[in-house]
Design a protein around this motif. Structure first.
Motif, PDB file in Angstrom:
ATOM      1  N   THR A 255      50.288  35.139  53.210  1.00  0.00           N
ATOM      2  CA  THR A 255      51.638  34.700  52.806  1.00  0.00           C
ATOM      3  C   THR A 255      51.288  33.545  51.806  1.00  0.00           C
ATOM      4  O   THR A 255      52.039  33.510  50.931  1.00  0.00           O
ATOM      5  CB  THR A 255      52.286  34.104  53.863  1.00  0.00           C
ATOM      6  N   GLU A 256      50.162  33.023  51.735  1.00  0.00           N
ATOM      7  CA  GLU A 256      50.057  31.987  50.480  1.00  0.00           C
ATOM      8  C   GLU A 256      49.599  32.816  49.449  1.00  0.00           C
ATOM      9  O   GLU A 256      49.780  32.431  48.147  1.00  0.00           O
ATOM     10  CB  GLU A 256      48.621  31.218  50.940  1.00  0.00           C
ATOM     11  N   ALA A 257      49.158  34.084  49.364  1.00  0.00           N
ATOM     12  CA  ALA A 257      48.813  34.863  48.234  1.00  0.00           C
ATOM     13  C   ALA A 257      50.043  35.582  47.946  1.00  0.00           C
ATOM     14  O   ALA A 257      50.413  35.995  46.765  1.00  0.00           O
ATOM     15  CB  ALA A 257      47.787  35.876  48.417  1.00  0.00           C
ATOM     16  N   ALA A 258      51.017  35.860  48.765  1.00  0.00           N
ATOM     17  CA  ALA A 258      52.242  36.493  48.464  1.00  0.00           C
ATOM     18  C   ALA A 258      53.509  35.651  49.185  1.00  0.00           C
ATOM     19  O   ALA A 258      53.960  35.995  50.195  1.00  0.00           O
ATOM     20  CB  ALA A 258      52.319  37.805  48.911  1.00  0.00           C
ATOM     21  N   PRO A 259      53.789  34.531  48.839  1.00  0.00           N
ATOM     22  CA  PRO A 259      54.642  33.350  49.467  1.00  0.00           C
ATOM     23  C   PRO A 259      56.144  34.023  49.459  1.00  0.00           C
ATOM     24  O   PRO A 259      56.870  33.587  50.118  1.00  0.00           O
ATOM     25  CB  PRO A 259      54.591  32.188  48.698  1.00  0.00           C
ATOM     26  N   HIS A 260      56.520  34.882  48.619  1.00  0.00           N
ATOM     27  CA  HIS A 260      57.871  35.294  48.282  1.00  0.00           C
ATOM     28  C   HIS A 260      58.212  36.072  49.856  1.00  0.00           C
ATOM     29  O   HIS A 260      59.594  36.482  49.818  1.00  0.00           O
ATOM     30  CB  HIS A 260      58.064  36.243  46.956  1.00  0.00           C
ATOM     31  N   CYS A 287      51.004  42.466  52.940  1.00  0.00           N
ATOM     32  CA  CYS A 287      49.999  43.671  52.466  1.00  0.00           C
ATOM     33  C   CYS A 287      50.596  44.546  51.572  1.00  0.00           C
ATOM     34  O   CYS A 287      49.983  45.002  50.728  1.00  0.00           O
ATOM     35  CB  CYS A 287      49.847  44.523  53.762  1.00  0.00           C
ATOM     36  N   LEU A 288      51.830  44.965  51.746  1.00  0.00           N
ATOM     37  CA  LEU A 288      52.507  45.852  50.686  1.00  0.00           C
ATOM     38  C   LEU A 288      52.435  45.088  49.137  1.00  0.00           C
ATOM     39  O   LEU A 288      52.369  45.992  48.160  1.00  0.00           O
ATOM     40  CB  LEU A 288      53.899  46.235  51.218  1.00  0.00           C
ATOM     41  N   ALA A 289      53.025  43.710  49.197  1.00  0.00           N
ATOM     42  CA  ALA A 289      52.917  43.222  47.960  1.00  0.00           C
ATOM     43  C   ALA A 289      51.420  43.113  47.520  1.00  0.00           C
ATOM     44  O   ALA A 289      51.241  43.282  46.075  1.00  0.00           O
ATOM     45  CB  ALA A 289      53.415  41.745  48.074  1.00  0.00           C
ATOM     46  N   LEU A 290      50.463  42.977  48.347  1.00  0.00           N
ATOM     47  CA  LEU A 290      49.000  42.587  47.724  1.00  0.00           C
ATOM     48  C   LEU A 290      48.417  44.000  47.158  1.00  0.00           C
ATOM     49  O   LEU A 290      47.334  44.053  46.585  1.00  0.00           O
ATOM     50  CB  LEU A 290      48.301  41.863  48.917  1.00  0.00           C
ATOM     51  N   ARG A 291      49.092  45.128  47.657  1.00  0.00           N
ATOM     52  CA  ARG A 291      48.514  46.326  47.171  1.00  0.00           C
ATOM     53  C   ARG A 291      48.605  46.496  45.669  1.00  0.00           C
ATOM     54  O   ARG A 291      47.723  47.137  45.142  1.00  0.00           O
ATOM     55  CB  ARG A 291      49.367  47.659  47.773  1.00  0.00           C
ATOM     56  N   GLU A 292      49.332  45.825  44.987  1.00  0.00           N
ATOM     57  CA  GLU A 292      49.793  45.828  43.907  1.00  0.00           C
ATOM     58  C   GLU A 292      48.764  45.011  42.769  1.00  0.00           C
ATOM     59  O   GLU A 292      48.455  45.153  41.738  1.00  0.00           O
ATOM     60  CB  GLU A 292      50.980  45.284  43.227  1.00  0.00           C
ATOM     61  N   GLN A 330      42.317  37.470  46.309  1.00  0.00           N
ATOM     62  CA  GLN A 330      41.540  36.605  45.447  1.00  0.00           C
ATOM     63  C   GLN A 330      42.315  36.938  44.164  1.00  0.00           C
ATOM     64  O   GLN A 330      42.691  35.919  43.347  1.00  0.00           O
ATOM     65  CB  GLN A 330      40.091  37.042  45.368  1.00  0.00           C
ATOM     66  N   SER A 331      42.349  38.258  43.963  1.00  0.00           N
ATOM     67  CA  SER A 331      43.093  38.625  42.544  1.00  0.00           C
ATOM     68  C   SER A 331      44.669  38.144  42.122  1.00  0.00           C
ATOM     69  O   SER A 331      45.013  37.819  41.205  1.00  0.00           O
ATOM     70  CB  SER A 331      43.174  40.279  42.552  1.00  0.00           C
ATOM     71  N   ALA A 332      45.506  38.237  43.556  1.00  0.00           N
ATOM     72  CA  ALA A 332      46.709  37.639  43.583  1.00  0.00           C
ATOM     73  C   ALA A 332      46.564  36.066  43.087  1.00  0.00           C
ATOM     74  O   ALA A 332      47.530  35.579  42.309  1.00  0.00           O
ATOM     75  CB  ALA A 332      47.435  37.648  44.809  1.00  0.00           C
ATOM     76  N   ARG A 333      45.737  35.447  43.614  1.00  0.00           N
ATOM     77  CA  ARG A 333      45.400  33.963  43.219  1.00  0.00           C
ATOM     78  C   ARG A 333      45.124  33.752  41.640  1.00  0.00           C
ATOM     79  O   ARG A 333      45.538  32.646  41.054  1.00  0.00           O
ATOM     80  CB  ARG A 333      44.369  33.185  44.266  1.00  0.00           C
ATOM     81  N   ASN A 334      44.539  34.672  41.156  1.00  0.00           N
ATOM     82  CA  ASN A 334      44.214  34.772  39.771  1.00  0.00           C
ATOM     83  C   ASN A 334      45.180  35.401  39.031  1.00  0.00           C
ATOM     84  O   ASN A 334      45.220  35.303  37.534  1.00  0.00           O
ATOM     85  CB  ASN A 334      42.933  35.168  39.577  1.00  0.00           C
TER      86      ASN A 334
END
Length: 399
Positions: A255-260, A287-292, A330-334
């Motif tokens: 959730t830190e990577a996908a806080p929404h 997990c669904l959001a991070l798949r992108e 890691q990619s979401a953070r970037n």
């Protein structure tokens, strides 16, 4: 301390424990009243209580047995009401049950008042005008208890297979055993009375010993059966707390990577099952959001990498998902979101509740503890140093 005193004390403890639930529902009210009536009935078997009652109204009045039997009928009626509410919530012969209890209690009082009680016992024929009434009194009492216990046994044991927890099944099983013993209690009374009336032969010691044993075994089985289902709830609560504790680090990372995906509404800390439900939902949404941020090619690469490292087959899928999730975080953070590619599937999809929680526990363990997952991240993103430690804090609402 006598056995009747111990049993009455146990029943009062259980009854007082369940009494606050009397206002929660019809089912809980019936159970609480069953226990109170049963505890009060067994209290009149305590020697000190019987002595007090006899001293107040006279031993010849036989008031203790009358009160004990009336309370026994009352507890049987409420127990039958309880098991029907549990096993047959649509109802079962409600009007018949009300009529039966409504007829039994007045008849017992009438036959008791007319009976010619003698010191030798309740069954006496040919000793005055009231000689038949003790027999009728015991017949009405025994018939009601026997029928109620047989029906309750059928319902309790039939409901065992529908309970979803082991302790729930055990609770219904003990309640069914208790009512079965209650049926045997009624049956043995009928047998001894029939023998005495037909042949004049009496077995007072055997009859009293068997009656007392069955009666005490009945109430103890009922008491144990009543206690087990609430313990099942406690076990589920503790299990939910343990699972929540194990999943929280994964929730923090994702959730830190996908806080929404985190819901804004706060939840009280004591509402563990609800917090676990929210934690699971938000992990899956994250997990669904991070798949992108990753493609299905990376997912395939992770599977091959795990296979090459000879990970145990039972953990391989969870480790592979942990591999691409760590890269996605890691990619979401970037801010490296991918467009126009096929995304990885989620291992949690299509599972039942128990399998879902088991999968997420495996995934969380693999995410933080698997050296294979850490090696995969270093291979895929050598220029970054991912910080995937077990974070204890979180800017989001507590789960």
């Amino acid at each position: 301390m006598t056995t009747p005193t111990i049993i009455a004390g146990i029943l009062w403890l259980v009854a007082l424990w369940r009494l606050p639930a009397i206002r929660h529902s019809h089912k809980q009210r019936s159970l609480a009243l069953t226990l109170v009536a049963l505890a009060a009935a067994m209290t009149f078997e305590v020697p000190q209580v019987k002595e007090m009652v006899d001293a107040a109204v006279g031993a010849e009045a036989r008031l203790s047995p009358l009160l004990k039997h009336l309370l026994g009928v009352t507890s049987a009626a409420y127990l039958l009401d309880f098991v029907i509410a549990v096993v047959r919530p649509q109802g079962l012969a409600r009007r018949t049950r009300l009529v039966a209890a409504g007829v039994t209690l007045p008849l017992m009082l009438t036959f008791y008042a007319l009976a010619n009680w003698t010191p030798g016992g309740p069954v006496r024929l040919g000793e005055g005008r009231g000689a038949l009434f003790p027999v009728l009194y015991m017949a009405v009492f025994t018939l009601y208890i026997g029928i109620a216990m047989v029906v309750a046994t059928w319902l309790f044991l039939g409901g065992v297979r529908h309970s979803r927890t082991f302790l729930g099944k055990a609770g219904l099983g003990f309640l069914g055993l208790g009512t079965l013993l209650g049926s045997l209690y009624a049956l043995q009374r009928i047998v001894f009375v029939t023998i005495q009336l037909s042949s004049g032969t009496q077995y007072p010691d055997l009859a009293n010993s068997l009656s007392t044993t069955l009666k005490q075994a009945t109430v103890l089985s009922v008491a144990v059966g009543v206690c087990l289902p609430p313990l099942s709830v406690a076990v589920e609560y503790i299990g939910a707390a343990i699972t929540l504790h194990k999943l929280r680090p994964l929730w923090v990372q994702l959730t830190e990577a996908a806080p929404h995906v985190v819901l804004a509404t706060s939840v009280r800390r004591r509402r563990i099952p609800f917090r676990l439900e929210r934690c699971v939902i938000e992990i899956e949404d994250a997990c669904l959001a991070l798949r992108e941020y990753v493609s299905v090619d990376l997912y395939t690469s992770a599977q091959k990498f795990v296979l090459q490292r000879a990970v145990h087959p039972q953990h391989a899928d969870a480790v592979a998902e942990a591999c691409w999730l760590r890269v996605a975080v890691q990619s979401a953070r970037n801010g490296e979101r991918l467009r126009g590619v096929e995304y990885p599937p989620l291992g949690v999809t299509g599972r039942d509740r128990e399998s879902e929680l088991s999968w997420l526990r495996l995934l969380s363990r693999a995410y933080f503890s698997s050296p294979v997952a850490a090696e995969f991240v270093r291979k895929e993103q050598p220029s970054n140093t991912p910080a995937q430690g077990n974070s204890e804090g979180s800017p989001h609402n507590d789960h």
